[in-house]
Motif scaffolding. Structure first.
Motif, PDB file in Angstrom:
ATOM      1  N   VAL A 199      -6.647  -5.873   6.166  1.00 29.14           N
ATOM      2  CA  VAL A 199      -5.206  -6.157   6.108  1.00 29.14           C
ATOM      3  C   VAL A 199      -4.579  -5.469   4.898  1.00 29.14           C
ATOM      4  O   VAL A 199      -3.519  -4.853   4.987  1.00 29.14           O
ATOM      5  CB  VAL A 199      -4.955  -7.677   6.069  1.00 29.14           C
ATOM      6  CG1 VAL A 199      -3.476  -7.979   5.799  1.00 29.14           C
ATOM      7  CG2 VAL A 199      -5.395  -8.321   7.382  1.00 29.14           C
ATOM      8  N   ARG A 200      -5.253  -5.574   3.736  1.00 29.35           N
ATOM      9  CA  ARG A 200      -4.720  -4.944   2.529  1.00 29.35           C
ATOM     10  C   ARG A 200      -4.635  -3.434   2.671  1.00 29.35           C
ATOM     11  O   ARG A 200      -3.721  -2.796   2.154  1.00 29.35           O
ATOM     12  CB  ARG A 200      -5.593  -5.319   1.323  1.00 29.35           C
ATOM     13  CG  ARG A 200      -5.423  -6.744   0.851  1.00 29.35           C
ATOM     14  CD  ARG A 200      -5.984  -6.916  -0.556  1.00 29.35           C
ATOM     15  NE  ARG A 200      -7.430  -6.685  -0.590  1.00 29.35           N
ATOM     16  CZ  ARG A 200      -8.343  -7.637  -0.455  1.00 29.35           C
ATOM     17  NH1 ARG A 200      -7.953  -8.901  -0.267  1.00 29.35           N
ATOM     18  NH2 ARG A 200      -9.621  -7.352  -0.501  1.00 29.35           N
ATOM     19  N   MET A 201      -5.570  -2.831   3.361  1.00 34.36           N
ATOM     20  CA  MET A 201      -5.594  -1.378   3.529  1.00 34.36           C
ATOM     21  C   MET A 201      -4.719  -0.909   4.678  1.00 34.36           C
ATOM     22  O   MET A 201      -4.612   0.293   4.933  1.00 34.36           O
ATOM     23  CB  MET A 201      -7.035  -0.904   3.752  1.00 34.36           C
ATOM     24  CG  MET A 201      -7.981  -1.218   2.600  1.00 34.36           C
ATOM     25  SD  MET A 201      -7.445  -0.471   1.048  1.00 34.36           S
ATOM     26  CE  MET A 201      -7.625   1.269   1.437  1.00 34.36           C
ATOM     27  N   GLU A 229      -7.804 -16.072   9.214  1.00 33.57           N
ATOM     28  CA  GLU A 229      -7.159 -16.508   7.974  1.00 33.57           C
ATOM     29  C   GLU A 229      -7.163 -18.020   7.806  1.00 33.57           C
ATOM     30  O   GLU A 229      -7.322 -18.536   6.698  1.00 33.57           O
ATOM     31  CB  GLU A 229      -5.724 -15.987   7.937  1.00 33.57           C
ATOM     32  CG  GLU A 229      -4.957 -16.329   6.671  1.00 33.57           C
ATOM     33  CD  GLU A 229      -3.570 -15.740   6.669  1.00 33.57           C
ATOM     34  OE1 GLU A 229      -2.849 -15.972   5.675  1.00 33.57           O
ATOM     35  OE2 GLU A 229      -3.195 -15.065   7.639  1.00 33.57           O
ATOM     36  N   SER A 270      -2.869  -8.405  10.756  1.00 36.72           N
ATOM     37  CA  SER A 270      -3.132  -9.772  10.283  1.00 36.72           C
ATOM     38  C   SER A 270      -4.620 -10.065  10.403  1.00 36.72           C
ATOM     39  O   SER A 270      -5.357  -9.387  11.128  1.00 36.72           O
ATOM     40  CB  SER A 270      -2.323 -10.798  11.095  1.00 36.72           C
ATOM     41  OG  SER A 270      -2.713 -10.762  12.463  1.00 36.72           O
ATOM     42  N   ASN A 271      -5.046 -11.121   9.680  1.00 36.26           N
ATOM     43  CA  ASN A 271      -6.436 -11.549   9.698  1.00 36.26           C
ATOM     44  C   ASN A 271      -6.594 -12.673  10.715  1.00 36.26           C
ATOM     45  O   ASN A 271      -6.053 -13.765  10.528  1.00 36.26           O
ATOM     46  CB  ASN A 271      -6.828 -12.039   8.302  1.00 36.26           C
ATOM     47  CG  ASN A 271      -8.274 -12.494   8.232  1.00 36.26           C
ATOM     48  OD1 ASN A 271      -8.981 -12.524   9.229  1.00 36.26           O
ATOM     49  ND2 ASN A 271      -8.711 -12.863   7.033  1.00 36.26           N
ATOM     50  N   ARG A 324      -9.849  -9.413   5.330  1.00 29.95           N
ATOM     51  CA  ARG A 324      -8.806  -9.396   4.298  1.00 29.95           C
ATOM     52  C   ARG A 324      -8.626  -7.986   3.743  1.00 29.95           C
ATOM     53  O   ARG A 324      -7.507  -7.542   3.497  1.00 29.95           O
ATOM     54  CB  ARG A 324      -9.176 -10.365   3.167  1.00 29.95           C
ATOM     55  CG  ARG A 324      -8.978 -11.828   3.510  1.00 29.95           C
ATOM     56  CD  ARG A 324      -8.947 -12.688   2.248  1.00 29.95           C
ATOM     57  NE  ARG A 324     -10.198 -12.574   1.510  1.00 29.95           N
ATOM     58  CZ  ARG A 324     -11.239 -13.399   1.669  1.00 29.95           C
ATOM     59  NH1 ARG A 324     -11.182 -14.373   2.559  1.00 29.95           N
ATOM     60  NH2 ARG A 324     -12.345 -13.247   0.950  1.00 29.95           N
ATOM     61  N   TRP A 325      -9.741  -7.296   3.535  1.00 27.68           N
ATOM     62  CA  TRP A 325      -9.676  -5.924   3.045  1.00 27.68           C
ATOM     63  C   TRP A 325      -8.951  -5.036   4.051  1.00 27.68           C
ATOM     64  O   TRP A 325      -8.134  -4.187   3.675  1.00 27.68           O
ATOM     65  CB  TRP A 325     -11.093  -5.403   2.810  1.00 27.68           C
ATOM     66  CG  TRP A 325     -11.133  -3.972   2.349  1.00 27.68           C
ATOM     67  CD1 TRP A 325     -11.035  -3.508   1.075  1.00 27.68           C
ATOM     68  CD2 TRP A 325     -11.298  -2.810   3.183  1.00 27.68           C
ATOM     69  NE1 TRP A 325     -11.114  -2.140   1.041  1.00 27.68           N
ATOM     70  CE2 TRP A 325     -11.273  -1.682   2.329  1.00 27.68           C
ATOM     71  CE3 TRP A 325     -11.458  -2.623   4.562  1.00 27.68           C
ATOM     72  CZ2 TRP A 325     -11.406  -0.386   2.813  1.00 27.68           C
ATOM     73  CZ3 TRP A 325     -11.585  -1.328   5.043  1.00 27.68           C
ATOM     74  CH2 TRP A 325     -11.565  -0.229   4.180  1.00 27.68           C
TER      75      TRP A 325
END
Length: 288
Positions: free
Chosen positions: A6-8, A17, A13-14, A3-4
């Motif tokens: 993807v945010r960065m 998920e 995508s994860n 998740r980190w």
């Protein structure tokens, strides 16, 4: 981690998920460790430091080794009796410290350790800190003290319980809920009420005994004859089936066998008030 990423912007995508993590709780590994058991283990401990360490784990709920080995003598206020706990685990959440009582079951072990400390000593557990640093090249927080505790438990002639240190902490969490509000118990141990309920609070055999005794002495006798009236049952209201009251209403279209057979009998001195529940309820009817 994903998740980190993807945010960065490192991943688009994860891939995990939609995968749900399994349960992190295992009730079969929970064990309530009584005070008598812990006192026997403390008696078998090889040094004052180990005795105090075990006491802090069971009677103060500290995380071992990180919170205990970080303790300094200046963190202890003997009167009125407080300990400032430094918590590496919760430091990242903005909760680097918490204030707990100097519990009565812990005080004598800390007092003996203080009397035996070198003049000017800073840390409460200097010897344990030194031995753990030497054995792990400075990474004393990562030392597994479980093996040593298991040896001490066996030396006391006791069968080791699962999750040796964690269940000491969980046992105190369980005890505290019986003497202080849940939010206070959770705050003293440095976790939330939700975490306490999921991972720490346990059911003791004494709880069953207390419930049996309470129900025997305080709860009303629930057995009664079907013909008893509402006042005899000890209730202010009762729901009774009164088939004869349904004759004028006709049958319900969806459940024709039910003809509004319920009536609420409000208990008064003469039991005279009867409110009938019709198929359309108590509300008055209005034309469209």
């Amino acid at each position: 981690m994903f998740r980190w990423s993807v945010r960065m912007g490192r991943l688009q995508s994860n891939p995990f998920e939609l995968i749900k993590a399994g349960s992190q709780t295992n009730a079969s590994r929970q064990a309530y460790v009584s005070k008598e058991t812990v006192l026997a283990v403390i008696d078998a401990a090889p040094s004052l430091e180990w005795k105090a360490l075990i006491a802090l784990g069971r009677f103060a709920g500290l995380r071992i080794p990180s919170e205990a080995l970080a303790m300094r003598w200046r963190d202890i206020t003997w009167e009125p009796g407080r300990i400032l706990v430094h918590s590496p685990k919760t430091e990242g959440c903005g909760k680097a410290t918490r204030l707990i009582p100097l519990f009565a079951d812990v005080r004598p072990y800390l007092e003996k350790l203080f009397d035996a400390a070198e003049p000017g000593a800073e840390f409460v557990f200097p010897n344990l800190r030194q031995s753990m640093r030497a054995s792990t090249a400075g990474e004393w927080q990562g030392v597994n003290v479980r093996t040593r505790l298991m040896d001490i438990i066996r030396a006391a002639g006791i069968e080791p319980w699962p999750k040796a240190w964690n269940n000491l902490r969980a046992s105190l969490a369980t005890d505290l809920t019986e003497i202080v509000p849940a939010q206070t118990a959770a705050a003293w141990l440095g976790h939330s009420i939700a975490v306490a309920g999921q991972h720490y609070w346990q059911i003791k055999s004494e709880h069953f005994d207390m419930a049996c005794e309470t129900s025997r002495n305080k709860l009303p006798n629930l057995g009664h004859n079907p013909g008893q009236s509402a006042p005899e049952l000890g209730h202010s209201e009762a729901i009774r089936t009164i088939p004869e009251l349904a004759g004028d209403w006709g049958k319900n279209e969806k459940t024709p066998e039910n003809q509004g057979l319920l009536a609420f009998v409000t208990s008064t001195e003469d039991n005279s008030k009867v409110d009938v529940l019709t198929p359309w309820g108590f509300e008055p009817q209005f034309l469209d």
